[in-house]
Design an enzyme around this catalytic site. Structure first.
Site, PDB file in Angstrom:
ATOM      1  N   SER A 172       0.822  -1.204   0.000  1.00  0.00           N
ATOM      2  CA  SER A 172       0.000   0.000   0.000  1.00  0.00           C
ATOM      3  C   SER A 172       0.864   1.265   0.000  1.00  0.00           C
ATOM      4  O   SER A 172       1.680   1.450  -0.899  1.00  0.00           O
ATOM      5  CB  SER A 172      -0.955  -0.034   1.193  1.00  0.00           C
ATOM      6  OG  SER A 172      -1.992   0.926   1.038  1.00  0.00           O
ATOM      7  N   ASP A 440      -8.065  -5.785  -6.009  1.00  0.00           N
ATOM      8  CA  ASP A 440      -7.959  -4.663  -5.078  1.00  0.00           C
ATOM      9  C   ASP A 440      -8.370  -3.390  -5.804  1.00  0.00           C
ATOM     10  O   ASP A 440      -7.926  -3.143  -6.925  1.00  0.00           O
ATOM     11  CB  ASP A 440      -6.512  -4.555  -4.588  1.00  0.00           C
ATOM     12  CG  ASP A 440      -6.261  -3.320  -3.732  1.00  0.00           C
ATOM     13  OD1 ASP A 440      -7.197  -2.870  -3.048  1.00  0.00           O
ATOM     14  OD2 ASP A 440      -5.126  -2.818  -3.750  1.00  0.00           O
ATOM     15  N   HIS A 506      -6.125  -6.405  -1.542  1.00  0.00           N
ATOM     16  CA  HIS A 506      -5.054  -5.528  -1.068  1.00  0.00           C
ATOM     17  C   HIS A 506      -4.099  -6.263  -0.132  1.00  0.00           C
ATOM     18  O   HIS A 506      -2.912  -5.994  -0.125  1.00  0.00           O
ATOM     19  CB  HIS A 506      -5.694  -4.347  -0.336  1.00  0.00           C
ATOM     20  CG  HIS A 506      -4.805  -3.178  -0.117  1.00  0.00           C
ATOM     21  ND1 HIS A 506      -4.307  -2.419  -1.156  1.00  0.00           N
ATOM     22  CD2 HIS A 506      -4.327  -2.604   1.018  1.00  0.00           C
ATOM     23  CE1 HIS A 506      -3.565  -1.437  -0.670  1.00  0.00           C
ATOM     24  NE2 HIS A 506      -3.545  -1.532   0.644  1.00  0.00           N
TER      25      HIS A 506
END
Length: 572
Positions: A172, A440, A506
């Site tokens: 991320s 994601d 994710h």
């Protein structure tokens, strides 16, 4: 001669004591016998020692004295890397009661020592000794803190790793942390200021590496994942793109942001048209999980708070927040009051489904609350050597510190300069792994693929074919991989593996646990300068034997036997 030997002995004792003082000797609630050591302590993240960065280290289950070191960062910005440890890739998962730990059979410390840094200062247990509940952070400051902390880790905290091969990894917003830190480490190695010269690679999962690129790609991703009708998509193409190539069109020109992280459509006609496609929470009726488009938590009254409004803001899951005690105690058919999996088996790890890609009894839906309960226990904090000074600041551990996120202004909305400078400055062979769960929406695979294509073009790297890769001997399709490679002006071999993980969101290490540990084990154990075969399972055996439970007598019971016993108990 005697004095020389005595000096060596004293030095050895000093080095030993500095590392071993952080050894966790009794981790509360641990239900299985760990065959590896874990450490928890603090590293100075500035010259004055007022910024104290918390770390945890889980040593390798294989050969900890020789296996490489893998450094892990969660993103946010403002999210704790202990979330990665206890919710994704670490060996410890927290039961629903928030008091006990069961085994994650797919932990990334299978063949690597994994270091978790709670970065930046103010996240998790990391703190400023002079400013209670410190929350100031930006990209440059975070990079400087990470460099100082890692330097001190090798020099002071755990010097036994000072000459060990090591890699950076994270997910991320670590898509910004890692390219910046990689650049600084390579510079430090070249000028002699960084203590460990054995830096061989960086891995970024679902990286926030190019903000506008991700935004534009999300418009396409959403349109082709059923979030827009053909008529609406035609209108967007005609009104906004006006006949231009929609694959490369800049939709971001119709958006606005207050922090350069979260974008919403502006008041133009195109801004209003694309808003439902670029928002991870487009409206209260859509209600998908932004981190995994296909992930469901079926009983929303229990597992999820209502979706946030269409603000464009990325939100972290909060499983039970705002749910009444009556709702929490709902009844499952035949199982009584829901207690996670504790009422199904004394060893939760035996219930992990390793026959298919089903998740673990909704762990994704409620783990954040269980982990927060566990890490805010005084007994746990004492075991992790969390000082009274941190407690006196009225701090609490949180998965993500919203005061940091809300006050963080992104400075670098693309990381090209850090990749390019790193690649040009490298004097030894180096590899990157850019991996994405392909469902994601927060950091989508298409935007990252376009970003890496540009990085490769900037550095004259050659493009390889996109090929499938497989998990285990059963040849289950795990995703696709494409390799960019070439030499820089210094003659160093540069490899960038661009990889997707099929069906993952994710949090790849949780969503596709087996493929993820096979992937990362192959990455850190690859021969230098050679192309990695990510389908190879010689570095990870999927036929896992679970550890003994605390108080048990046998280590030979296999997973299949354990599942059979549990099924018999449920049926009868």
């Amino acid at each position: 001669m005697f004095r020389s030997l005595l000096g060596v002995a004293l030095l050895a004792v000093t080095v030993f004591s500095q590392g071993e003082k952080d050894l966790i000797t009794d981790l509360p609630g641990l239900l299985f016998k760990a065959n590896f050591k874990s450490y928890s302590g603090y590293i100075d993240a500035n010259a004055g020692g007022t910024w104290r960065m918390h770390y945890m280290l889980t040593e390798s289950r294989s050969n900890p004295d020789t296996d490489p070191l893998l450094v892990w960062f969660n993103g946010g910005p403002g999210c704790s890397s202990l979330g990665g440890l206890f919710e994704e890739l670490g060996p410890f998962y927290v039961n629903f009661d928030g008091k006990t730990l069961y085994e994650n059979p797919y932990a990334w410390n299978a063949k690597a020592n994994v270091l978790y840094l709670e970065s930046p200062i103010g996240v998790g247990y990391s703190y400023d000794t002079q400013t209670p509940q410190y929350f100031k952070a930006d990209d440059d400051q975070s990079a400087a803190q990470n460099l100082q902390a890692l330097t001190n880790f090798f020099n002071v905290t755990q010097p036994k790793y000072a000459n060990r091969t090591f890699y950076l990894s994270g997910e991320s917003y670590a898509g910004i942390y890692i390219p910046m830190l990689t650049d600084l480490i390579v510079k430090g190695i070249n000028d002699g200021s960084f203590p460990n010269k054995n830096f061989q690679g960086s891995a970024i999962g679902n990286g926030f590496m190019n903000v506008r690129g991700l935004l534009n790609a999300l418009t396409l991703w959403s349109a082709y994942h059923g979030r827009a009708s053909m008529q609406d998509w035609d209108t967007i193409k005609q009104t906004c793109a006006k006949g231009a190539d929609v694959d490369s069109f800049d939709f971001s020109q119709y958006t606005v942001s207050t922090n350069n992280i979260d974008y919403v459509g502006d008041n133009s006609s195109c801004g209003k048209l694309i808003q439902p496609l670029i928002s991870q929470n487009a409206n209260n009726d859509e209600g998908f999980d932004q981190y995994n488009f296909y992930q469901e938590c079926y009983d929303k009254s229990v597992f999820q708070a209502p979706p946030p409004p269409a603000s464009g803001k990325r939100s972290k899951r909060s499983a039970l927040k705002g749910v009444s005690s009556v709702q929490k105690n709902f009844q499952y058919q035949k199982l009584g009051s829901f207690q996670g999996t504790a009422n199904l088996s004394p060893n939760t790890a035996t219930l992990v489904n390793r026959f298919s890609n089903d998740n673990q009894f909704g762990y994704f839906c409620w783990n954040e609350d269980a982990v927060a309960t566990y890490l805010n226990s005084d007994n746990v904090q004492n075991a992790l050597h969390i000082p009274q000074e941190w407690k006196n600041q009225n701090n609490t551990w949180a998965d993500c510190r919203m005061s940091i996120y809300n006050n963080y202004t992104l400075k670098y909305d693309t990381t090209n300069e850090f990749f390019n400078r790193t690649i040009s400055n490298l004097k030894t062979d180096f590899r990157f792994l850019i991996y994405n769960g392909d469902v994601d929406t927060v950091c989508n695979y298409l935007g990252d693929a376009k970003h890496i294509r540009q990085v490769a073009a900037d550095n004259n790297l050659q493009t390889g074919p996109r090929t499938p890769w497989y998990y285990s001997d059963n040849k289950q399709l795990a995703g696709y991989v494409q390799t960019y490679s070439g030499k820089n002006a210094n003659g160093a071999n540069i490899i960038i593996d661009l990889l997707t993980v099929k069906g993952a969101g994710h949090m790849v290490p949780y969503d596709r646990a087996g493929p993820s540990v096979q992937m990362i084990s192959n990455f850190v154990w690859a021969n230098k300068s050679s192309q990695i075969n990510y389908s190879d399972n010689s570095n990870f055996d999927p036929n896992i034997q679970l550890s003994d439970l605390v108080g048990s007598f046998s280590s030979t019971i296999s997973f299949l036997s354990a599942i059979f016993i549990v099924l018999i108990n449920i049926i009868f």
